[in-house]
Design an enzyme around this catalytic site. Structure first.
Site, PDB file in Angstrom:
ATOM      1  N   VAL A 127       0.953  -0.922  -0.022  1.00 18.48           N
ATOM      2  CA  VAL A 127       0.058   0.001   0.072  1.00 18.48           C
ATOM      3  C   VAL A 127       0.986   1.069   0.176  1.00 18.48           C
ATOM      4  CG1 VAL A 127      -1.721   1.203   1.278  1.00 18.48           C
ATOM      5  CG2 VAL A 127      -1.859  -1.316   1.286  1.00 18.48           C
ATOM      6  N   PRO A 128       1.091   1.768  -1.086  1.00 20.23           N
ATOM      7  CA  PRO A 128       2.194   2.686  -1.361  1.00 20.23           C
ATOM      8  C   PRO A 128       2.171   4.116  -0.887  1.00 20.23           C
ATOM      9  CG  PRO A 128       1.019   2.679  -3.479  1.00 20.23           C
ATOM     10  CD  PRO A 128       0.433   1.592  -2.390  1.00 20.23           C
ATOM     11  N   CYS A 129       2.263   4.176   0.566  1.00 16.87           N
ATOM     12  CA  CYS A 129       2.035   5.419   1.324  1.00 16.87           C
ATOM     13  C   CYS A 129       3.495   6.264   1.232  1.00 16.87           C
ATOM     14  CB  CYS A 129       1.885   5.255   2.652  1.00 16.87           C
ATOM     15  SG  CYS A 129       3.034   4.112   3.741  1.00 16.87           S
ATOM     16  N   HIS A 130       4.513   5.566   0.619  1.00 18.72           N
ATOM     17  CA  HIS A 130       5.798   6.067   0.404  1.00 18.72           C
ATOM     18  C   HIS A 130       5.418   7.459  -0.892  1.00 18.72           C
ATOM     19  CE1 HIS A 130       5.824   2.629  -2.117  1.00 18.72           C
ATOM     20  NE2 HIS A 130       6.683   3.410  -3.099  1.00 18.72           N
ATOM     21  N   ARG A 131       4.484   7.217  -1.836  1.00 14.64           N
ATOM     22  CA  ARG A 131       4.034   7.996  -2.801  1.00 14.64           C
ATOM     23  C   ARG A 131       3.436   9.225  -2.637  1.00 14.64           C
ATOM     24  NH1 ARG A 131       2.180   2.921  -6.673  1.00 14.64           N
ATOM     25  NH2 ARG A 131       4.008   1.684  -6.635  1.00 14.64           N
TER      26      ARG A 131
END
Length: 182
Positions: free
Chosen positions: A140-144
């Site tokens: 779940v790409p919260c780094h984006r």
């Protein structure tokens, strides 16, 4: 009195690049990706909070499909995940996490853009809190998600990890576009 059933949480230690990450899954799917190079205590505390009757069981074989997809991501061989996820959170948190999954590989969005996309312009801080509660880093790409001014902002995995993940995605995206136009 009825005894609450015990949930089994399978886990393994994933080593990629300079990082070791604890990952965990229920029988339903990946439920946790830990911060890099943290002790197992981080996973234990998370399980105690989210699965109070949960039993942690190390099982590298059950965890192999999850580890494989994460390894492929880090090697630039995968830009999306097919593994099942089992993310436990409030309805609002799950809505935010779903919005994160819509951010294309190699791109970023601001907290404000996420809130606006969800039709909740005034909920920027709540969106930030939900992003901070994401239990499944990377998948779940919260780094984006970045600050409105383009700055890197808080990340459970640390800003160095966030920077490396974004740089890796942008490099792989450029290489892919070059191959398509060659």
């Amino acid at each position: 009195m009825k005894k609450k059933p015990v949930s089994t949480i399978f886990w393994t230690l994933l080593s990629v690049e300079d990082w070791s990450l604890y990952i965990a899954a229920t029988s339903t799917g990946l439920c946790y990706v830990g911060s890099p190079n943290q002790p197992v205590d981080e996973l234990v505390a998370w399980v105690q909070q989210h699965f109070p009757s949960g039993e942690l069981v190390q099982d590298d074989k059950i965890m192999q499909p999850y580890a494989t997809e994460l390894h492929e991501y880090f090697q630039g061989l995968r830009n999306s995940f097919t593994i099942q996820l089992d993310c436990h959170g409030t309805p609002f948190q799950r809505e935010v996490w779903n919005a994160l999954c819509e951010i294309p590989y190699g791109e970023t969005r601001s907290y404000t853009e996420i809130a606006e996309r969800m039709g909740k312009k005034a909920a920027v801080r709540a969106v930030g809190a939900a992003i901070g509660a994401n239990p499944v880093l990377i998948a779940v790409p919260c780094h984006r998600v970045i600050g409105k001014n383009g700055s890197l902002t808080g990340y459970r995995g640390g800003l160095e990890m966030k920077k490396k993940l974004l740089q890796g995605e942008q490099e792989f995206s450029r290489e892919e576009r070059s191959r398509q136009h060659a």
